[in-house]
Scaffold this active site. Sequence first.
Site, PDB file in Angstrom:
ATOM      1  N   GLU A 158       0.855  -1.204   0.000  1.00  9.80           N
ATOM      2  CA  GLU A 158       0.000   0.000   0.000  1.00  9.80           C
ATOM      3  C   GLU A 158       0.879   1.237   0.000  1.00  9.80           C
ATOM      4  OE1 GLU A 158      -2.535  -0.237   3.444  1.00  9.80           O
ATOM      5  OE2 GLU A 158      -3.453  -2.097   2.765  1.00  9.80           O
ATOM      6  N   LYS A 193       2.277   4.602   1.449  1.00 14.21           N
ATOM      7  CA  LYS A 193       2.369   5.124   2.816  1.00 14.21           C
ATOM      8  C   LYS A 193       2.006   6.599   2.755  1.00 14.21           C
ATOM      9  CE  LYS A 193       5.322   5.146   6.912  1.00 14.21           C
ATOM     10  NZ  LYS A 193       4.901   6.449   7.423  1.00 14.21           N
ATOM     11  N   ARG A 249      -2.493   9.576  11.875  1.00 10.78           N
ATOM     12  CA  ARG A 249      -3.348   8.404  11.978  1.00 10.78           C
ATOM     13  C   ARG A 249      -4.661   8.778  12.632  1.00 10.78           C
ATOM     14  NH1 ARG A 249      -0.607   2.713  12.999  1.00 10.78           N
ATOM     15  NH2 ARG A 249      -2.400   1.354  12.694  1.00 10.78           N
ATOM     16  N   ARG A 252      -3.431   8.908  16.904  1.00 16.48           N
ATOM     17  CA  ARG A 252      -2.616   7.775  17.344  1.00 16.48           C
ATOM     18  C   ARG A 252      -2.279   7.871  18.828  1.00 16.48           C
ATOM     19  NH1 ARG A 252       2.866   6.397  14.162  1.00 16.48           N
ATOM     20  NH2 ARG A 252       4.040   5.468  15.834  1.00 16.48           N
ATOM     21  N   GLU A 306      -5.572   7.075   7.673  1.00  9.00           N
ATOM     22  CA  GLU A 306      -4.609   8.182   7.713  1.00  9.00           C
ATOM     23  C   GLU A 306      -5.301   9.406   7.117  1.00  9.00           C
ATOM     24  OE1 GLU A 306      -1.593   7.715   9.030  1.00  9.00           O
ATOM     25  OE2 GLU A 306      -0.299   9.285   8.231  1.00  9.00           O
ATOM     26  N   PHE A 347      -7.433   2.164   5.808  1.00 10.74           N
ATOM     27  CA  PHE A 347      -6.611   1.007   5.442  1.00 10.74           C
ATOM     28  C   PHE A 347      -6.872  -0.248   6.271  1.00 10.74           C
ATOM     29  CE2 PHE A 347      -3.833   3.811   8.012  1.00 10.74           C
ATOM     30  CZ  PHE A 347      -3.564   2.972   9.087  1.00 10.74           C
ATOM     31  N   ARG A 375       4.509  -3.839  17.652  1.00 12.52           N
ATOM     32  CA  ARG A 375       5.277  -3.855  16.414  1.00 12.52           C
ATOM     33  C   ARG A 375       5.604  -5.298  16.133  1.00 12.52           C
ATOM     34  NH1 ARG A 375       7.648   1.112  14.976  1.00 12.52           N
ATOM     35  NH2 ARG A 375       7.217   2.419  16.768  1.00 12.52           N
ATOM     36  N   LYS A 379       7.028  -1.077   7.300  1.00 16.15           N
ATOM     37  CA  LYS A 379       7.071   0.114   6.466  1.00 16.15           C
ATOM     38  C   LYS A 379       8.413   0.149   5.754  1.00 16.15           C
ATOM     39  CE  LYS A 379       8.469   2.716  10.499  1.00 16.15           C
ATOM     40  NZ  LYS A 379       8.026   3.434  11.646  1.00 16.15           N
TER      41      LYS A 379
END
Length: 588
Positions: free
Chosen positions: A272, A274, A279, A294, A324, A365, A441, A447
Amino acid sequence: MLYSKLVQLYQQLESTPKRLQKTNYLAQFLSTLNDEDISHTMLLIQGRAFPQWDQRVIGLADKTLVKAIVLATGKTAEEIEQLWKTTGDLGNTAATTIATKKQATLFSEPLTTKKVFENLQKTATMEGEGTVDRKLQLIAELLTSAMPDEARYLVRTCLEDLRVGIGDGSLRDAIVWACFGQELSLQYSEQENDLALSDEQRTKYDAHVTAVQEAYDLTNDFAHIFKISKKGINELKNITLTTGKPCNVMLYPKAQNIPEAFETVGKPAAFENKYDGFRLQIHKNNKAVLLFTRRLEDVTQQFPEVVHRVNNFIQGNSFIIDAEAVGIDLATEKYLPFQNISQRIKRKYDIRATAEKSPVVVFAFDILFYNNESLINKPFSQRRQLLASIIRPQKNQVELAEQQIIEDEQTAEAFYKKALASGYEGVMIKKLNGIYKPGSRVGYGVKLKPIMETLDVAIVGAEWGEGKRSAWLSSFTIAVQNEKGELLEIGKVGTGIKEKDEEGISFNHFTELLKPHILRNEGKNVFVKPTVVIEVAYEEIQQSPTYSSGYALRFPRFVRIRDDKSLQTISTTTDVEKLYGEQRGRDS
Ligand code: AMP
């Protein structure tokens, strides 16, 4: 509960830098809490009067507090300010002043946590004319009844700077110790500063910590989690997402290149663009839409046009969508750097006009919850399919993140190149059958973005640390030079510097290097003669009024000390301008 009991806890926490000892103090305290005290006391422990996601904050100014201390003690503002200069801490100033105050407080009632909490909430919710005075009264009322130590923490709480050195991790562990300590046979030895767990115990303990952390990632509400944990581990595991309460967003580690990305997420993978904005977690429950950043700030009021679009172009009675929001110039259809819309996040008035001036487009997303069902354990490909089926995309208003399923490196390279050429920050590469793990994570997605050139900068200032870092300088102000060789600030760096000498260049090392060059102290801040040059990496350069260079580094990270570089050869504002222009193909 008496506020003095909570103050005792603050003092215990402040008295030790040891994390396990702090956890032990916290756990002991939690075990004594009555049910009716849990909600507000849990917030006060964290130095808050509202949960993290609530828009309201205490946020009183230093000056207001000085006035409140004046009101409560009968001293003059000059006296207080003089003392504040010598102590460097308004909390300690309040404590000392109250200890020596002239006004008799024979009739004052002992403070309770409930009273403190109520007054703090009231001050934060007041709006309109005459509020400053009313806020002052509320704080002065508390200070009048406060004992010196109570005053210290009251003032610090008002300033949102409690400084007792506990983070979410300690509170999470303390809940485990308090609720499951017996079941897990936990025994903390103060002498050894250790839990001394056997391997088997350790596995069980870790599982409980994970269960509390997962519940926290879903709800961000320690009070709720503590109440449920008291009922048992199974009840805790049943905690799930709810609309209206933001959950921690899933984070994506960095991949160095495409092969590494494929290695982490498998093949084929979803690629996708970025998008470079901020966010946005979109919650809907019937007609009620809530928007969170976020950092879990509620920004619903600030983005009325997004609320409108969610109601009109996304189907479903209830959902939580991950997205986003990106600034856009509607005339040229170019996306704008984050700072163009950042001011909208804090905006309290002229909201419509600002919305028109700085429009955003929302790229959805992911979806975590739909029509009363949590989807976080479903594979990403299914979540995305559902998301695509409920959104009616509207160009430059609400869109679906562009996605391509790719399994070979050549196509992946082409997607990445195209994304960069189109001005995106990079690409996100996601595992098709990955679940959604709030707050971690975990590598269900990564990313990939170009690595920025580093800068060589001079250290011109620093800040004394807090808690266990209090003997060290811990945050370093860095500067580049202009063509006249004048140093201009460009940010502050702390990341990348080690806690322990044996791990690499440490805070201690920097403190020793800089101490002989301190020019002056101002509270926690020190100004140093520029002698040390360091190399820093960063994620982005932004324009910023905060620093004298007019730029700021986003996420600066210490790379190494450049003993080999003199002050005359550090990076220049021209270098910075050039790098700024090159970012994200903005020149093309
Ligand atoms: P970073 O902020 O560099 O750690 O990158 C991760 C952030 O990129 C996420 O937190 C999102 O705010 C943002 N982002 C932009 N586009 C996407 C996308 N297609 N999927 C997931 N996150 C995205």
